[in-house]
Structure formats: C-alpha cells, structure tokens
Design a protein around this motif. Structure first.
Motif, PDB file in Angstrom:
ATOM      1  N   ILE A 213       0.849  -1.178   0.000  1.00  0.00           N
ATOM      2  CA  ILE A 213       0.000   0.000   0.000  1.00  0.00           C
ATOM      3  C   ILE A 213       0.894   1.242   0.000  1.00  0.00           C
ATOM      4  O   ILE A 213       1.963   1.197   0.603  1.00  0.00           O
ATOM      5  CB  ILE A 213      -0.937  -0.021   1.234  1.00  0.00           C
ATOM      6  CG1 ILE A 213      -2.174   0.806   0.990  1.00  0.00           C
ATOM      7  CG2 ILE A 213      -0.223   0.395   2.520  1.00  0.00           C
ATOM      8  CD1 ILE A 213      -3.287   0.579   2.022  1.00  0.00           C
ATOM      9  N   ALA A 214       0.661   2.310  -0.687  1.00  0.00           N
ATOM     10  CA  ALA A 214      -0.501   2.700  -1.423  1.00  0.00           C
ATOM     11  C   ALA A 214      -0.360   2.417  -2.922  1.00  0.00           C
ATOM     12  O   ALA A 214      -1.245   2.762  -3.689  1.00  0.00           O
ATOM     13  CB  ALA A 214      -0.737   4.187  -1.236  1.00  0.00           C
ATOM     14  N   LEU A 215       0.731   1.759  -3.305  1.00  0.00           N
ATOM     15  CA  LEU A 215       0.820   1.340  -4.705  1.00  0.00           C
ATOM     16  C   LEU A 215      -0.269   0.316  -4.998  1.00  0.00           C
ATOM     17  O   LEU A 215      -0.838   0.298  -6.088  1.00  0.00           O
ATOM     18  CB  LEU A 215       2.205   0.748  -4.990  1.00  0.00           C
ATOM     19  CG  LEU A 215       2.426   0.176  -6.383  1.00  0.00           C
ATOM     20  CD1 LEU A 215       2.237   1.242  -7.455  1.00  0.00           C
ATOM     21  CD2 LEU A 215       3.809  -0.446  -6.504  1.00  0.00           C
ATOM     22  N   MET A 216      -0.509  -0.555  -4.045  1.00  0.00           N
ATOM     23  CA  MET A 216      -1.565  -1.547  -4.199  1.00  0.00           C
ATOM     24  C   MET A 216      -2.483  -1.496  -2.981  1.00  0.00           C
ATOM     25  O   MET A 216      -2.060  -1.144  -1.885  1.00  0.00           O
ATOM     26  CB  MET A 216      -0.965  -2.954  -4.338  1.00  0.00           C
ATOM     27  CG  MET A 216      -0.134  -3.123  -5.599  1.00  0.00           C
ATOM     28  SD  MET A 216       0.222  -4.831  -5.973  1.00  0.00           S
ATOM     29  CE  MET A 216       1.410  -5.230  -4.718  1.00  0.00           C
ATOM     30  N   ASP A 217      -3.715  -1.892  -3.183  1.00  0.00           N
ATOM     31  CA  ASP A 217      -4.676  -1.979  -2.093  1.00  0.00           C
ATOM     32  C   ASP A 217      -4.265  -3.128  -1.172  1.00  0.00           C
ATOM     33  O   ASP A 217      -3.855  -4.193  -1.652  1.00  0.00           O
ATOM     34  CB  ASP A 217      -6.079  -2.220  -2.676  1.00  0.00           C
ATOM     35  CG  ASP A 217      -7.189  -1.875  -1.714  1.00  0.00           C
ATOM     36  OD1 ASP A 217      -7.259  -2.517  -0.649  1.00  0.00           O
ATOM     37  OD2 ASP A 217      -7.993  -0.980  -2.021  1.00  0.00           O
TER      38      ASP A 217
END
Lengths: 249, 254
Positions: A213-217
């Motif tokens: 996170i925050a690149l991915m959930d």
C-alpha cells in the motif's frame, strides 16, 4: 483485528506514483485497512536518495494517525556520507522504528561494504531492515545470508520474498540458514501456492504480511493470506504476531 | 463487519477467467479436472469459464482441443481461443454450429508483429459481432491505441478486457469511456480503492470477477470484493450476474 489478532502490514509507501494511480491518501489507506481489520501499516518513502526528504514526509504522515501508522527510515548509499547521521535523526528524532532499503535504485549488491554502516547501525540497536528483493541482481535475497551472518543482532527482511521462483528459493534458503532472516509477502504476481510454500519451508514464525500500500490496495494482499491453505495459527503469526515481535510494538 | 481467518463468498461465484493445463514452460498446479474442481470448492467458486494454457503461446487450435477433457457440464464452461487465420476461424465456426460457443479469447499476435488493426482483424470481429459472441482480450498482450481504434469500429461487439494491472492504470478509464460495450475483468485491479472508484464511476454492470487462476491464486480478489464498499446486489452482478448476461449474448449496454 482479526479474531483478536492484531494485524500489521509490514510493507507500505508514502509518496505518489501517479502513473500507476498510486495515491497515498490517508483516508483511502485507512478505509482499506479498516475493511479487513488491519490495525497498523508500516510506511516508508523511497523516492529521495538523501533520505531526509522522504523520512520527513513519512514522519508527518505517521503523525496524523500515530495509532495506525508506523514509519520506517530510508537512506541510500548514493549519498553514503550522510546515511548514519540520517538514520540517527530519523530513528531518534522522528520516531521511525525500522529501516527500508531499495537496492535496485543503486549500483551496489545489497551485501557490498558500502551498505555496511547501515547494517552496523541496525545491529547495534537490534533493528529490522526490509529490502526490496527480486530478480534484479542487486536485490538477490540470497545475498541476505551474508549480511545476516555478519550482523546477527539485526533482522533482515526480504520484501516480496524474492517475488518469483528462483529468488524466492534463495530467500527461503537464507531464512532456513539464519534465524534473523524474515520473508515478507506482498507481490503483484500472487502466484498460487506461494504463501503455503513460504510457511511450510521457512516456517510460519518467519513470514510477515505486507501489501505495498498505497501502490496496491492492502485487501487482495491480505486476502491471499486468509485464503491460503495454512493453519489459523500460522495466519496469526503471518498477519501480525511476527511483526509485533520484530518491531517491539 | 467481523473479519475471520476463514473466508467463504456470500454470493454465487462464476469465475470469468480460469486457465487450465500446462504452459510449455510451466506445469499447472492442477493436474486434472478433479483437482481444479477441488480448488474451486475450497474457495466457494461454483462455476468457471476455462481456457487452455496451450492457447496462450503455442496453438489456439490444439489448445482448444486439449480443453475438451477439462469441461464439465455444470461447473466448467469452455472459452475457445481464436486468431484471424482460416484454420482458427474454421474451428471456432464449427464449434459455433454445434452451439458450443458462448465466448472466445483473443490469441496474442502482437508477439509476431500483427497489430490489432481492422485490416488484419475485421473479418473475425465482424463475424463475432454478427453472432453476438463476446471477445475476451488479455491486456498484458494489448496496445491501448489499437484497442480503442479497432473496437470503436465494431461498436456492437461485446468485449471483456482481462488482467488490467496497476501498470495499465491510466488505460482503464479512457477505454471504459470510449467503448461502452466493454467490460473489465478484475483479477489484477489492485490500485488503492480502485474497485469502489470504478464501480462508482461506471456502474457495477461493467465489471466481472475473474481470478486468472492458475496464473494467480484463486481466492484473494474474491476476498477483496467481499470487503469492498459495494452493495450486495452489485457484488452479485460482479461475481456472476454480469458474466451470465454476457454469455447469453445480452452483454450490450448501448
């Protein structure tokens, strides 16, 4: 909290990655965490080689929600002369609690001497260091074995657990051979059977849930732990028990 | 909502994207149909649309043949792969005459330099459109400009864009806006809060759940969807309802 187990996400970023729609909006981060019972997210900023700029951003981010976020310090051997001073400032002054390193941004393998002042700092204080690991030669998780042997009081965490088959096998071998090597789980690949492999071969007490996170959930990354074919006791360790022990929180 | 260490879906699940069989460079963890059904059962997945791994990089025609042994009347439904060559078209047309084609999947030809342009694909796309056969298009193999330009020339064709990754984050909205009969499969939609944001912007009617097993673990996106701020009715649409409508030839929105 999941079934009374505090959940700690060991891998997260501050700073925007707009080309990937990676937006470090605290409200969005907390929303994702709350929906699946994540209590704490560990955050760091890897976009500034001086360390100072990113560490200040991380500290401000954490200060907004100190009960939900924990900050890690970042430094780079691209500006080697200031690394230890910045780590001292970040840990002692800003209250960051561990270290993040990103070898692909540099020209050095992670076990080369230029990194050693960081490892000595962590060794003296018993800190954890999380590395990006993967197919990039500088980030070969097998190299963590050298570091772990030389600096036994520091804990070395292979971020992404190597990400794909060959480096993952090297990461597992390093964890098998050294009690101060840990493996963290986030990966966009989400390959079937990986969580089971890490737990079965390295041991549930050596695996740390992370999401990027925050690149991915964080939700699908937690989902791969929850839906893995491992025991509930292993899930408790992976989701938070190990991280709490490692960070002393 | 109380979170547990065990997860079962609350709604019926029809997975829109499952690969079966071995790649030439990677054996599948599921060796046969029974093992696949067991994995689906472990995750609470009732039905799946399946295609064969050999169709990805070796042969759509042979791969479609290998797919037959994986099919099961009630739970495993075929997705035939296709490319714009006479042999491939003839195979799929013959299957269609038997009433066995509900969807097809585009074989990657960008690999050999054939762009997804009307001059190369018009006959195939026209046939699919005329016969109301939806086309699955894997985004990792695609070019955004070719998709937008070519599919705009076939506005009645229903398409499902598969496997949008965070590296495709800037493609998704322009494609969804430009192509009203396009759906997005959600196996790799991981940008923060993106499922909720996309459903809010385009409506849950534009999305289908797919795991892309065995490329990806089966349960993680299903867990994510069940812990998103979308209504139960929207969750039902995404997990099965929209796919059923698409496979019945009723996928058009315009």
């Amino acid at each position: 909290m999941i079934e009374e187990q505090r959940v700690i996400d060991f891998h997260g970023h501050t700073g925007r990655l707009d080309r990937y729609n990676g937006v470090d909006d605290p409200a969005l981060i907390l929303h994702a965490m709350d929906r699946v019972g994540i209590d704490i997210s560990c955050l760091f900023n890897i976009f500034h080689p001086d360390g100072t700029t990113g560490n200040d951003i991380t500290a401000r981010f954490v200060a907004e929600h100190p009960d939900r976020f924990v900050g890690f310090a970042y430094v780079s051997p691209m500006m080697a002369e200031g690394m230890v001073a910045e780590l001292t400032r970040a840990i002692d002054g800003l209250g960051l609690v561990a270290i993040k390193l990103y070898p692909p941004y540099t020209q050095w393998d992670l076990n080369e001497p230029i990194w050693h002042p960081i490892y000595e700092f962590a060794n003296d204080r018993g800190l954890a260091i999380i590395f990006h690991t993967g197919t990039d030669p500088h980030s070969d998780p097998g190299l963590l074995a050298d570091c772990a042997a030389q600096f036994p009081n520091a804990n070395f965490v292979a971020g992404h657990a190597g990400n794909v088959d060959e480096p993952r096998a090297a990461a597992i071998k390093a964890a098998q051979d050294h009690p101060n090597v840990y493996l963290e789980t986030c990966s966009t690949f989400r390959t079937p059977g990986v969580i089971e492999q890490l737990v079965n071969e390295a041991g549930a007490d050596r695996i740390l849930f992370g999401s990027d996170i925050a690149l991915m959930d964080s939700r699908p990354q937690l989902g791969k732990i929850i839906t893995a074919d491992i025991s509930d006791e292993a899930k408790r360790l992976v989701c938070g028990g190990n991280a709490a022990r490692l960070l002393g929180i | 909502m109380s979170i547990q260490f065990t997860f079962r879906p609350r709604v019926p699940v029809f997975d829109a994207n499952v690969r079966v069989g071995d790649l030439h460079y990677q054996p599948s963890p599921c060796r046969n149909r029974d093992q696949l059904l067991a994995e689906m059962g472990r995750h609470g997945v009732e039905r799946a649309l399946v295609y064969h791994a050999q169709t990805e990089e070796v042969s759509p025609i042979d791969g479609n043949g290998f797919l037959e042994e994986w099919l099961e009347d009630r739970r495993l439904f075929p997705q035939w792969s296709i490319m714009p060559t006479p042999d491939s078209m003839a195979q799929v047309e013959a299957l269609h005459e038997q009433g066995r084609v509900r969807s097809v999947r585009l074989h990657n030809m960008g690999y050999v330099g054939l762009p997804f342009r009307p001059w190369a694909f018009a006959p195939m796309l026209s046939w699919l459109s005329e016969n109301r056969i939806p086309l699955w298009i894997p985004l990792p193999d695609a070019d955004a400009d070719e998709l937008a330009m070519t599919l705009s020339a076939f506005p009645e064709l229903v398409t499902v864009l598969v496997g949008a990754h965070y590296s495709h984050a800037l493609w998704v909205r322009p494609l969804m806006t430009t192509l009203p009969n396009t759906y997005l499969e959600l196996s790799r939609i991981e940008p923060l809060g993106e499922v909720e944001a996309l459903c809010s912007e385009y409506g849950a009617e534009r999305f289908v759940y797919g795991s892309w097993y065995d490329r990806l673990a089966m349960g993680s996106m299903l867990f994510y969807l069940h812990h998103s701020d979308i209504s139960e009715s929207d969750l039902e649409l995404i997990c099965a309802g929209n796919l059923l409508r698409i496979l019945q030839g009723e996928g058009r929105h315009d």
